[in-house]
Design a protein around this motif. Structure first.
Motif, PDB file in Angstrom:
ATOM      1  N   TYR A  66       0.805  -1.227   0.000  1.00 46.91           N
ATOM      2  CA  TYR A  66       0.000   0.000   0.000  1.00 46.91           C
ATOM      3  C   TYR A  66       0.836   1.275   0.000  1.00 46.91           C
ATOM      4  N   ALA A  67       2.036   1.226   0.536  1.00 44.69           N
ATOM      5  CA  ALA A  67       2.852   2.449   0.606  1.00 44.69           C
ATOM      6  C   ALA A  67       4.230   2.265  -0.034  1.00 44.69           C
ATOM      7  N   GLY A  68       4.499   1.095  -0.581  1.00 41.72           N
ATOM      8  CA  GLY A  68       5.762   0.871  -1.263  1.00 41.72           C
ATOM      9  C   GLY A  68       6.798   0.166  -0.403  1.00 41.72           C
ATOM     10  N   PHE A  69       7.771  -0.443  -1.064  1.00 39.60           N
ATOM     11  CA  PHE A  69       8.813  -1.185  -0.352  1.00 39.60           C
ATOM     12  C   PHE A  69       9.669  -0.310   0.562  1.00 39.60           C
ATOM     13  N   PRO A  70      10.049   0.895   0.163  1.00 40.22           N
ATOM     14  CA  PRO A  70      10.887   1.674   1.093  1.00 40.22           C
ATOM     15  C   PRO A  70      10.197   1.913   2.436  1.00 40.22           C
ATOM     16  N   ALA A  71       8.910   2.247   2.415  1.00 40.30           N
ATOM     17  CA  ALA A  71       8.190   2.453   3.672  1.00 40.30           C
ATOM     18  C   ALA A  71       8.208   1.183   4.519  1.00 40.30           C
ATOM     19  N   ALA A  72       7.963   0.037   3.880  1.00 37.95           N
ATOM     20  CA  ALA A  72       7.948  -1.225   4.622  1.00 37.95           C
ATOM     21  C   ALA A  72       9.329  -1.535   5.199  1.00 37.95           C
ATOM     22  N   ALA A 109      11.208   9.821  -7.988  1.00 39.32           N
ATOM     23  CA  ALA A 109      10.130   9.523  -7.040  1.00 39.32           C
ATOM     24  C   ALA A 109      10.632   9.547  -5.600  1.00 39.32           C
ATOM     25  N   LEU A 110      11.763   8.912  -5.339  1.00 40.69           N
ATOM     26  CA  LEU A 110      12.264   8.857  -3.964  1.00 40.69           C
ATOM     27  C   LEU A 110      12.693  10.247  -3.489  1.00 40.69           C
ATOM     28  N   THR A 111      13.229  11.053  -4.394  1.00 36.06           N
ATOM     29  CA  THR A 111      13.581  12.428  -4.027  1.00 36.06           C
ATOM     30  C   THR A 111      12.328  13.224  -3.686  1.00 36.06           C
ATOM     31  N   ALA A 112      11.303  13.089  -4.509  1.00 32.23           N
ATOM     32  CA  ALA A 112      10.062  13.841  -4.289  1.00 32.23           C
ATOM     33  C   ALA A 112       9.354  13.401  -3.013  1.00 32.23           C
ATOM     34  N   MET A 113       9.347  12.096  -2.738  1.00 30.37           N
ATOM     35  CA  MET A 113       8.667  11.590  -1.548  1.00 30.37           C
ATOM     36  C   MET A 113       9.371  12.071  -0.273  1.00 30.37           C
ATOM     37  N   GLY A 114      10.680  12.070  -0.280  1.00 32.15           N
ATOM     38  CA  GLY A 114      11.417  12.607   0.861  1.00 32.15           C
ATOM     39  C   GLY A 114      11.420  11.731   2.093  1.00 32.15           C
ATOM     40  N   THR A 115      10.929  10.508   1.980  1.00 29.52           N
ATOM     41  CA  THR A 115      10.831   9.629   3.142  1.00 29.52           C
ATOM     42  C   THR A 115      11.703   8.382   3.009  1.00 29.52           C
ATOM     43  N   ALA A 116      12.601   8.360   2.042  1.00 28.80           N
ATOM     44  CA  ALA A 116      13.295   7.114   1.743  1.00 28.80           C
ATOM     45  C   ALA A 116      14.774   7.337   1.425  1.00 28.80           C
ATOM     46  N   ALA A 117      15.472   8.068   2.297  1.00 26.90           N
ATOM     47  CA  ALA A 117      16.874   8.372   2.037  1.00 26.90           C
ATOM     48  C   ALA A 117      17.738   7.122   1.828  1.00 26.90           C
TER      49      ALA A 117
END
Lengths: 166, 166, 166, 166, 166, 166
Positions: free
Chosen positions: A142-148, D104-112
């Motif tokens: 639901y929120a993608g692998f990086p979040a998990a 996408a990861l840059t824009a999301m900002g939650t996945a350094a």
């Protein structure tokens, strides 16, 4: 607007030694945690302190203490509103409440310190380590692998602090 | 890369009429939904179709059909990965899985169509209307009041479609 | 700070008929789109208008017109900064720029109108429909299935407007 | 559900020494990276391992190892689904795939942490340092300056690890 | 847990006709709106109703009514917590509070209905139309152009409902 | 595309010592900060440098220096666009601009380094410590308690660096 007193905070851990609050959860993996006892005769503050203590013990206390100097009122709101009004409501068992919070904080990806507190909280109310991991695995969808993955890393830290293995 | 066939999709609703799948959930409010039956002998596709059907019935089918023409492979992934690999896993009951998904989608605030599908799904696996509202109310604490209110509005729509009142 | 004039906006579509700008992209699927021509002698406004026109044609014009009355300065910034300073830079081909923008807007999930403009823009600079779908499918991994599905639905709308099939 | 074996992980770096995989990308700045070779006869696992290795080498292996103990299944999914099903698809060149993920990861900002892996990955498949910076600069327009700046800081770290200058 | 009564909601608009509450704001563009009057002797509910009415009038009432049937408790929390505890606090003038809320909701991009309510609210406490547009323009820098543009479109709608021009 | 020169950056702090720029703000708590002086005769660069210096002094300079090597153009854009075009606009006082930025960055939760810069900036243009805390407390309502708490922790750090107490 004086905020919660340090004495009140100390009271949190004192309450943590009370039989009702500190008894270990006895649910099996699939059994639902008991809903908070009827709260009709207690005040928001009483309900909130009981719920905060039931869930977070010393972890929650540390957060409140760090807020004490700079913004004491948010400490009051956490106890009275977040725990007293919302979390202590009947109508949903505590395990389900914690799965919901862990899922949301994992998906949002902006609240690692709070996620840590609530993984501890989930374990305190009977969520099993593997169940918490399951919630996080599901967030990959639901929120993608990086979040998990980032959520799992926080869980790993908590499990290590408590010598648990999922 | 041919995606799921229309026949496969028709099969979903056919399966939807099977006794096991369509029998109304019998859990009480606090009882945990049964975990998916052991899946060791089935394929990802079989597990995924069974899980998708168990959860969403016709609603899920509509989503897959709308993807069929433009990106059929994501339909395959939804069945094989999201439902077959993730959702069908043992280790967490279906009600808890749905509370987690509903919480995350409400908190994210960017997935109203999927939230609607999963509120229907939650109701299909035994989540009570008021429990779903409780999850959303709790999101006011973690993701703010606008996220909670917008989620409740989606729930309202679903409940009205099913003539339910929380 | 008077905003872009309506005459300036009309000029956008007029320029759209100019040979250089309107010639259909000739890249094969894998060929990189040409980088914007050297801009050293042009002003920010000239570079911006050329880039905006190259990318969006009438779609961009409509957005600017809707902003004209209420916040004309943001129209200036879109032309001078977003297109003149950023998008018109050499150093990355236009196709890659559009894949990046489409990916980001799909992952963020909060910008459907802009995603629509940039899917049109991608098609205008030589991105193939299936390539755009590939970018969105990939977002299922990084931002979750709901973000990917919602992006695909926007692409579907754009493709239908242009009678394209992926 | 036993997760990827350590032998499998060791295999990743072994494969990293194979000629085909380790040959440096020869694209010029504007040339598109080759699409993954036809995968019809290989399994998801084989395609996934090849793609993961092609993209991340040792970096990806480290991530998988850190997940191995606590949630081995997500390691399987990363290989089989994220790399085997999604990333290894034909239809979009590897450079474009990486620009999309980095955006996408840059824009999301939650996945350094994941952004770092994918900047390495982009460099591994032929993205030039300055092109990666261009993608991030462009994110200032779509996700704001803080997102772009924070992304650039991650890129800076990666470039320093590889002794590169943009 | 009976929620706010319809009589209480009706009372909101009745209060809206009271002299103190309905008198038009007299601030000049740069003058700060008065802080809420001292609240020491009033209850949370009284402070909340006064603040809600001062800010939103009929708009807020409509939101509360739509929540009344499905989740009445969140209506209570909006009045008692969001308005009574938070918004009614001294320490920051009402105009600044509204600029902060409008900025946050514009940047988040997930709360258009609430943004609309708070643009109305800002105008009700003395924010000038052009000042609200300035806040949104500024969001282009911090949250990207799509967030700013989408916020401006909501403002445009509100200004048109009130026959205002920025 | 040469970026801002180091001399230009040095100029920032030199200007910081100039009487007009370094004079402490004299607003009372509720008084609005003066709007930037008329900018008609100055260039974007001049306006931007003056605004950046007025707001951030040495803190902003450090950010620009860290970007200097890897992406100098974004330093130009920060000065010319973010400060010269946007922040230096008349039409909204500087205090309100900072409340808006602090609110947005707190709510987004993805920009701690920039939030820190802008809390310093707010204090530099006359925002009081307690007012900044008020903005953050308000974010608990709109973006959830974790966002508010994490923002407060950044403010705490800034206040300690400046020996301030809210």
């Amino acid at each position: 607007m004086t905020g919660i007193s340090m004495a009140g905070l100390a009271g949190l851990s004192a309450r943590g030694d009370a039989p009702g609050a500190s008894s270990p959860p006895t649910q099996t993996t699939q059994g639902a945690a008991p809903i908070m006892p009827p709260a009709s005769s207690s005040t928001r503050r009483e309900r909130g302190l009981a719920a905060l203590n039931r869930l977070t013990g010393a972890t929650g206390e540390a957060v409140l203490e760090s807020l004490q100097e700079i913004a004491p009122d948010i400490g009051d709101w956490i106890i009275d509103f977040a725990y007293g009004d919302v979390f202590a409501r009947p109508g949903l068992d505590l395990r389900s409440r914690q799965f919901a919070t862990i899922a949301a904080l994992t998906a949002m990806g902006t609240a690692a310190p709070q996620l840590k507190v609530h993984i501890h909280g989930g374990l305190n109310v009977g969520c099993q380590p593997q169940e918490i991991i399951e919630v996080m695995l599901q967030m990959a969808v639901y929120a993608g692998f990086p979040a998990a993955i980032n959520g799992i890393m926080v869980a790993k830290e908590v499990f290590e602090e408590r010598d648990l293995t999922p």
